[in-house]
Scaffold this motif. Structure first.
Motif, PDB file in Angstrom:
ATOM      1  N   GLY A 154     -15.986  -3.818   1.514  1.00 23.11           N
ATOM      2  CA  GLY A 154     -15.105  -3.265   2.532  1.00 23.11           C
ATOM      3  C   GLY A 154     -14.040  -2.367   1.933  1.00 23.11           C
ATOM      4  N   LEU A 155     -13.521  -2.749   0.763  1.00 25.02           N
ATOM      5  CA  LEU A 155     -12.535  -1.915   0.077  1.00 25.02           C
ATOM      6  C   LEU A 155     -13.176  -0.624  -0.426  1.00 25.02           C
ATOM      7  N   GLN A 156     -14.418  -0.722  -0.902  1.00 23.92           N
ATOM      8  CA  GLN A 156     -15.126   0.484  -1.334  1.00 23.92           C
ATOM      9  C   GLN A 156     -15.323   1.445  -0.167  1.00 23.92           C
ATOM     10  N   ALA A 157     -15.710   0.907   0.985  1.00 29.39           N
ATOM     11  CA  ALA A 157     -15.897   1.745   2.169  1.00 29.39           C
ATOM     12  C   ALA A 157     -14.578   2.384   2.595  1.00 29.39           C
ATOM     13  N   ALA A 158     -13.495   1.604   2.548  1.00 28.57           N
ATOM     14  CA  ALA A 158     -12.184   2.110   2.956  1.00 28.57           C
ATOM     15  C   ALA A 158     -11.747   3.275   2.075  1.00 28.57           C
ATOM     16  N   ALA A 159     -11.894   3.123   0.760  1.00 23.96           N
ATOM     17  CA  ALA A 159     -11.498   4.193  -0.159  1.00 23.96           C
ATOM     18  C   ALA A 159     -12.354   5.438   0.053  1.00 23.96           C
ATOM     19  N   ALA A 160     -13.649   5.236   0.315  1.00 15.28           N
ATOM     20  CA  ALA A 160     -14.547   6.370   0.535  1.00 15.28           C
ATOM     21  C   ALA A 160     -14.148   7.159   1.774  1.00 15.28           C
ATOM     22  N   ILE A 161     -13.846   6.459   2.859  1.00 11.64           N
ATOM     23  CA  ILE A 161     -13.490   7.130   4.112  1.00 11.64           C
ATOM     24  C   ILE A 161     -12.101   7.757   4.011  1.00 11.64           C
ATOM     25  N   ALA A 162     -11.181   7.085   3.319  1.00 13.42           N
ATOM     26  CA  ALA A 162      -9.851   7.669   3.114  1.00 13.42           C
ATOM     27  C   ALA A 162      -9.951   8.975   2.338  1.00 13.42           C
ATOM     28  N   GLY A 163     -10.930   9.054   1.447  1.00 13.56           N
ATOM     29  CA  GLY A 163     -11.150  10.286   0.698  1.00 13.56           C
ATOM     30  C   GLY A 163     -11.594  11.445   1.567  1.00 13.56           C
ATOM     31  N   ARG A 164     -12.025  11.131   2.794  1.00 12.02           N
ATOM     32  CA  ARG A 164     -12.388  12.168   3.770  1.00 12.02           C
ATOM     33  C   ARG A 164     -11.188  12.546   4.639  1.00 12.02           C
ATOM     34  N   LYS A 165      -9.988  12.160   4.188  1.00 13.50           N
ATOM     35  CA  LYS A 165      -8.730  12.479   4.879  1.00 13.50           C
ATOM     36  C   LYS A 165      -8.629  11.793   6.245  1.00 13.50           C
ATOM     37  N   LYS A 166      -9.080  10.549   6.303  1.00 18.40           N
ATOM     38  CA  LYS A 166      -8.972   9.756   7.521  1.00 18.40           C
ATOM     39  C   LYS A 166      -7.976   8.620   7.307  1.00 18.40           C
ATOM     40  N   GLU A 167      -7.310   8.223   8.388  1.00 23.48           N
ATOM     41  CA  GLU A 167      -6.451   7.047   8.333  1.00 23.48           C
ATOM     42  C   GLU A 167      -7.339   5.808   8.417  1.00 23.48           C
ATOM     43  N   VAL A 168      -7.166   4.892   7.484  1.00 24.67           N
ATOM     44  CA  VAL A 168      -8.035   3.715   7.430  1.00 24.67           C
ATOM     45  C   VAL A 168      -7.196   2.445   7.513  1.00 24.67           C
ATOM     46  N   LEU A 169      -7.599   1.563   8.407  1.00 26.36           N
ATOM     47  CA  LEU A 169      -6.983   0.244   8.542  1.00 26.36           C
ATOM     48  C   LEU A 169      -8.025  -0.803   8.180  1.00 26.36           C
ATOM     49  N   VAL A 170      -7.718  -1.657   7.208  1.00 29.71           N
ATOM     50  CA  VAL A 170      -8.601  -2.762   6.838  1.00 29.71           C
ATOM     51  C   VAL A 170      -7.994  -4.051   7.370  1.00 29.71           C
ATOM     52  N   ILE A 171      -8.753  -4.757   8.193  1.00 30.48           N
ATOM     53  CA  ILE A 171      -8.312  -6.038   8.742  1.00 30.48           C
ATOM     54  C   ILE A 171      -9.097  -7.139   8.046  1.00 30.48           C
ATOM     55  N   ALA A 172      -8.377  -8.038   7.390  1.00 34.33           N
ATOM     56  CA  ALA A 172      -9.017  -9.099   6.616  1.00 34.33           C
ATOM     57  C   ALA A 172      -8.455 -10.453   7.027  1.00 34.33           C
ATOM     58  N   SER A 173      -9.261 -11.484   6.866  1.00 33.92           N
ATOM     59  CA  SER A 173      -8.805 -12.842   7.147  1.00 33.92           C
ATOM     60  C   SER A 173      -7.937 -13.326   5.986  1.00 33.92           C
ATOM     61  N   GLU A 174      -7.508 -14.575   6.053  1.00 30.38           N
ATOM     62  CA  GLU A 174      -6.737 -15.138   4.946  1.00 30.38           C
ATOM     63  C   GLU A 174      -7.594 -15.278   3.695  1.00 30.38           C
ATOM     64  N   ASN A 175      -8.905 -15.462   3.878  1.00 32.96           N
ATOM     65  CA  ASN A 175      -9.817 -15.652   2.749  1.00 32.96           C
ATOM     66  C   ASN A 175     -10.493 -14.334   2.389  1.00 32.96           C
ATOM     67  N   ASN A 176      -9.696 -13.374   1.961  1.00 39.36           N
ATOM     68  CA  ASN A 176     -10.231 -12.055   1.643  1.00 39.36           C
ATOM     69  C   ASN A 176     -10.277 -11.833   0.136  1.00 39.36           C
ATOM     70  N   PHE A 177     -10.935 -10.768  -0.275  1.00 33.26           N
ATOM     71  CA  PHE A 177     -11.135 -10.491  -1.697  1.00 33.26           C
ATOM     72  C   PHE A 177      -9.810 -10.421  -2.453  1.00 33.26           C
ATOM     73  N   ILE A 178      -8.832  -9.715  -1.915  1.00 32.58           N
ATOM     74  CA  ILE A 178      -7.566  -9.536  -2.625  1.00 32.58           C
ATOM     75  C   ILE A 178      -6.814 -10.855  -2.741  1.00 32.58           C
ATOM     76  N   SER A 179      -6.677 -11.580  -1.640  1.00 37.47           N
ATOM     77  CA  SER A 179      -5.914 -12.830  -1.654  1.00 37.47           C
ATOM     78  C   SER A 179      -6.568 -13.897  -2.515  1.00 37.47           C
ATOM     79  N   GLU A 180      -7.899 -13.898  -2.575  1.00 39.75           N
ATOM     80  CA  GLU A 180      -8.601 -14.925  -3.338  1.00 39.75           C
ATOM     81  C   GLU A 180      -8.638 -14.634  -4.832  1.00 39.75           C
TER      82      GLU A 180
END
Length: 421
Positions: A154-180
């Motif tokens: 999901g983070l890879q997809a977010a960075a890829a789309i942001a690179g297309r000059k789009k605003e990107v919102l990532v919604i994650a649960s408490e058990n997400n890659f970054i928090s874990e």
């Protein structure tokens, strides 16, 4: 073996075909694709969205591969039902496809989470190429994209789309890659780095509704906050197992399998995201990697032909990079019994390292802005040797610098890629 039928267009399907032909040149093989495409690589969806590669680069093999291996490829049939006892698959146009063994690598449709509004248009999955093609067509026409994901993909997809000059919102649960995987200080710093490239990450505030009359126009979170959006992408979804409802197949959101990926029905195997085994539990962030799916195929096809081929999880580095930043995940990074995690973080330099240690062996690593160390830790994990962790980091860092210094190794320049995929 008379006939094997494979479901799905994932990388696992190609590996199954290769393994079958290594055992048996004559067996009839049929591949049923659910989205009209020959097998492709999900791990290349992000660079495809970023326009870094062309569409043809995501396919595992040329069409000639299937002809050379005498594989019947079915691209235009929808399955209406399956009779497990008689081993017959029925299509909507009344065709019958019989099998001796069924290998399931994908399921027919997206099964979005039970979120109100998930059936609106401009809501996509991140598992099938037909969705990625549609997202690619829509991106030039939109401004804001919402990604619902807890995984590295999901983070890879977010960075890829942001690179297309789009605003990107990532919604994650408490058990997400970054928090874990990151202590909170490092996690907040990492979230800040994503914000610098136009990606806002919200953790622990679940998506509850997709708003809009027909198209997705906004998303509402549990807190009541509403964010405008033009596209919603679900990276994680349950498998579409409705064809097996009421059957004896043991399943929940996935099909339960043993260590050879065989289900409780002897003639049915489940690979990739479809199969769930306690004996072959692995890091969910690895599931898009072809090397992992190849290892699954070797074990499953070995079992089909009466051989016990142990399943070994390959050491597969995954990367996420933009200018001045790199994040690398190597090996098994699952916290669990007997796993110790040793972390170091330097906010000033932005360097972060987490080593996952089990039985005095490094089994996984997460590195931020330590690209020069990636190959060294990959090799350490592959060796699987017991080491003295206390002084290992500094010693291996020195070794990595020496090994990749162009003065010591003239064949390697500064731009040399250090990670073998």
């Amino acid at each position: 073996m008379n006939k094997i039928v494979i479901w799905g267009s994932t990388a696992a399907s190609v590996s199954v075909i290769e393994q079958i032909r290594a055992h048996d040149k004559q067996c009839a093989v049929t591949l049923i694709a659910f989205d009209g495409h020959h097998p492709y690589r999900r791990d290349l969806f992000a660079p495809l969205l970023a326009k870094e590669i062309a569409l043809d680069k995501v396919f595992m093999k040329s069409r000639e591969f299937f002809e050379w291996n005498n594989v019947e490829v079915v691209l235009d049939k929808k399955i209406s039902r399956i009779n497990i006892k008689r081993k017959i698959i029925f299509t909507e146009d009344k065709e019958q496809i019989d099998y001796e063994v069924l290998v399931i690598a994908d399921t027919p449709e997206n099964r979005f989470p039970p979120i109100k509004g998930a059936t609106k248009t401009r809501v996509f999955g991140y598992k099938k190429l037909k969705d990625i093609e549609q997202i690619t067509k829509e991106l030039p026409l939109v401004n804001a994209v919402t990604i619902h994901s807890d995984r590295f993909a999901g983070l890879q997809a977010a960075a890829a789309i942001a690179g297309r000059k789009k605003e990107v919102l990532v919604i994650a649960s408490e058990n997400n890659f970054i928090s874990e995987h990151f202590e909170e200080d490092a996690a907040q710093w990492l979230v800040g780095r994503f914000e610098e490239i136009g990606v806002r990450i919200i953790r622990g505030n679940p998506l509850t509704e997709i708003l809009g009359d027909g198209d997705a126009k906004a998303v509402r979170l549990k807190s009541g906050k509403v964010f405008a959006t033009d596209i919603v992408i679900f990276v994680e979804m349950d498998e579409d197992l409705r064809l097996f409802s009421g059957s004896e197949l043991q399943m929940a959101s996935q099909i339960y399998v043993d260590r050879s990926f065989r289900s409780n029905i002897k003639s049915i195997f489940a690979l990739d995201l479809v199969g769930l085994s306690q004996e072959t539990a692995l890091d969910i962030n690895l599931v898009n990697e072809p090397a992992l799916l190849e290892a699954q195929a070797k074990t499953a096809v070995g079992a089909i032909y009466g051989q016990d081929v142990p399943f070994h999880v390959p050491v597969v580095p995954q990367t996420l990079k933009w200018e001045g930043f790199d994040l690398t995940v190597i090996g098994q990074t699952v916290r669990g019994e007997g796993v110790e995690v040793r972390q170091t973080f330097d906010r000033e330099t932005g360097k972060y390292r987490a080593l996952y240690i089990k039985g005095n062996r490094v089994v996984g690593a997460i590195l931020v802005n330590e690209d020069s160390q990636a190959r060294t830790w990959k090799e350490e994990i592959e060796r699987g040797e017991s080491i003295d962790i206390g002084g290992a980091s500094e010693e291996r860092e020195h070794t990595a610098v020496e090994a990749h210094n162009p003065e010591n190794n003239p064949s390697e320049g500064i731009s040399t890629e250090l990670i073998d995929h």
